[in-house]
Scaffold this active site. Structure first.
Site, PDB file in Angstrom:
ATOM      1  N   HIS A   1       0.719  31.317  19.206  1.00  0.00           N
ATOM      2  CA  HIS A   1       1.586  30.146  19.102  1.00  0.00           C
ATOM      3  C   HIS A   1       0.972  29.032  18.250  1.00  0.00           C
ATOM      4  CE1 HIS A   1       4.623  31.751  21.708  1.00  0.00           C
ATOM      5  NE2 HIS A   1       3.759  31.980  22.673  1.00  0.00           N
TER       6      HIS A   1
ATOM      7  N   ARG B   1      -6.576  34.916  20.629  1.00  0.00           N
ATOM      8  CA  ARG B   1      -5.291  35.518  20.998  1.00  0.00           C
ATOM      9  C   ARG B   1      -4.547  35.861  19.720  1.00  0.00           C
ATOM     10  NH1 ARG B   1      -0.509  33.292  24.948  1.00  0.00           N
ATOM     11  NH2 ARG B   1      -0.390  31.517  23.475  1.00  0.00           N
TER      12      ARG B   1
ATOM     13  N   ASP C   1     -13.191  42.409  12.708  1.00  0.00           N
ATOM     14  CA  ASP C   1     -14.030  42.423  11.499  1.00  0.00           C
ATOM     15  C   ASP C   1     -14.513  41.029  11.115  1.00  0.00           C
ATOM     16  OD1 ASP C   1     -12.477  45.185   9.601  1.00  0.00           O
ATOM     17  OD2 ASP C   1     -13.762  45.139  11.386  1.00  0.00           O
TER      18      ASP C   1
ATOM     19  N   ASP D   1       5.874  32.529  30.182  1.00  0.00           N
ATOM     20  CA  ASP D   1       6.729  33.670  29.808  1.00  0.00           C
ATOM     21  C   ASP D   1       7.130  34.478  31.028  1.00  0.00           C
ATOM     22  OD1 ASP D   1       4.931  33.735  26.821  1.00  0.00           O
ATOM     23  OD2 ASP D   1       7.118  33.588  26.913  1.00  0.00           O
TER      24      ASP D   1
HETATM   25  O1  LIG Z   1       3.279  32.508  28.982  1.00  0.00           O
HETATM   26  C1  LIG Z   1       2.335  31.691  29.072  1.00  0.00           C
HETATM   27  O2  LIG Z   1       2.232  30.807  29.954  1.00  0.00           O
HETATM   28  C2  LIG Z   1       1.265  31.812  28.068  1.00  0.00           C
HETATM   29  O3  LIG Z   1       1.125  32.840  27.429  1.00  0.00           O
HETATM   30  C3  LIG Z   1       0.477  30.573  27.769  1.00  0.00           C
HETATM   31  C4  LIG Z   1       1.383  29.810  26.794  1.00  0.00           C
HETATM   32  O4  LIG Z   1       1.252  30.406  25.527  1.00  0.00           O
HETATM   33  C5  LIG Z   1       1.087  28.354  26.754  1.00  0.00           C
HETATM   34  O5  LIG Z   1       1.107  27.872  28.050  1.00  0.00           O
HETATM   35  C6  LIG Z   1      -0.236  28.010  26.107  1.00  0.00           C
HETATM   36  O6  LIG Z   1      -0.230  26.579  25.990  1.00  0.00           O
END
Ligand SMILES: O=C(O)C(=O)C[C@H](O)[C@@H](O)CO
Length: 266
Positions: A49, A74, A88, A179
């Site tokens: 993100h 990530r 790498d 999520d």
């Molecule tokens: O789903 C989530 O919660 C994450 O994967 C973390 C988010 O990306 C976000 O809270 C990070 O700031």
């Protein structure tokens, strides 16, 4: 000369206090170094993100290398070519989002390792990972120092939790409450009882397996719940969140003082 020991992976393999982390998403080597120097046990360089690309991630890894904070990268997805590029350039701990099945977990785990344990392509001699070829036995020692963390953030991932966790090459799991909330029917509301209960269940099931588990949440109730439930690593803020809130708080303080006082003195 062997590849550097992955201190984060080493810490996960031993009992200890919760490893405190910070999400770093501003895609700035300066900010990454500033945050890594704050004393966190780990920072998460977010290329899912955060507007991060591989060259920027490489710079953040380079400028933070001298600091004790361990670095997790990530990736946007568990694609083998993304995993190859990240390893790498010197990442040793990867977080792969949206892992819903053991098949996805196994594909990511194998992409992280050289044969015979996996399918990672040979080429680290060109990159930071092997100090540009100066780590002579990089290929022979790299697999053991890779730490793969997969994200559990859907109903399907919960259904497959044990199978995902016990997939060879998966070293730890991180819950994505935002999520997960969305997939459970509560988009934008990770602070409802149903999500708290789901997170508590995930931690309990992973604890039963003896698998290290973590979470990213800025919600005090979720952080407390996760700490009680056995989280081994927790990120409780992000660089963007800290800066946005500090800037807003500062402005309201300054405006409050200047509205009353004739001049500001520093
Ligand atoms: O789903 C989530 O919660 C994450 O994967 C973390 C988010 O990306 C976000 O809270 C990070 O700031």
């Amino acid at each position: 000369m062997p590849v550097p020991v992955n201190a984060f992976k080493q810490a996960l393999s031993q009992p200890g206090p919760i490893l405190q982390g910070l999400w770093v998403a501003l895609a700035s080597p300066h900010v990454a170094e500033l945050c890594a120097g704050a004393g966190f046990d780990w920072i998460l360089i977010d290329a899912e993100h955060g507007p991060n690309d591989i060259p920027l991630v490489a710079q953040q890894l380079a400028v933070t290398q001298h600091l004790p904070a361990q670095r997790i990268v990530r990736l946007p997805a568990g694609e083998s070519w993304l995993i190859k590029q990240a390893l790498d350039i010197g990442a040793q701990t990867l977080l792969i989002p949206m892992v819903d099945t053991p098949e996805q977990a196994l594909a990511a785990a194998r992409a992280c390792r050289y044969p015979p344990d996996g399918t990672r392509g040979m080429g680290a001699g060109l990159g930071r990972a092997s100090n540009f070829g100066r780590v002579g036995d990089y290929v022979a020692t790299a697999n053991d120092q890779v730490c793969l963390i997969v994200q559990i953030e859907s109903r399907l991932a919960m259904e497959n939790l044990e199978a995902i966790a016990e997939t060879p090459g998966v070293d730890a799991l991180l819950i994505g409450p935002a999520d997960l909330a969305g997939d459970l029917g509560f988009p934008g509301r990770a602070n409802v009882p149903e999500v708290y209960a789901a997170v508590e269940e995930i931690f309990a099931r992973l604890k039963a397996l003896g698998k290290p588990a973590g979470i990213m949440s800025t919600d005090p109730a979720m952080i407390a719940l996760s700490s009680r439930a056995g989280a081994r690593f927790i990120a409780t803020e992000s660089d963007t969140g800290l800066l946005a809130r500090a800037a807003a708080a500062h402005l309201s303080r300054v405006k409050g003082e200047t509205d009353d006082a004739e001049t500001m003195t520093y």
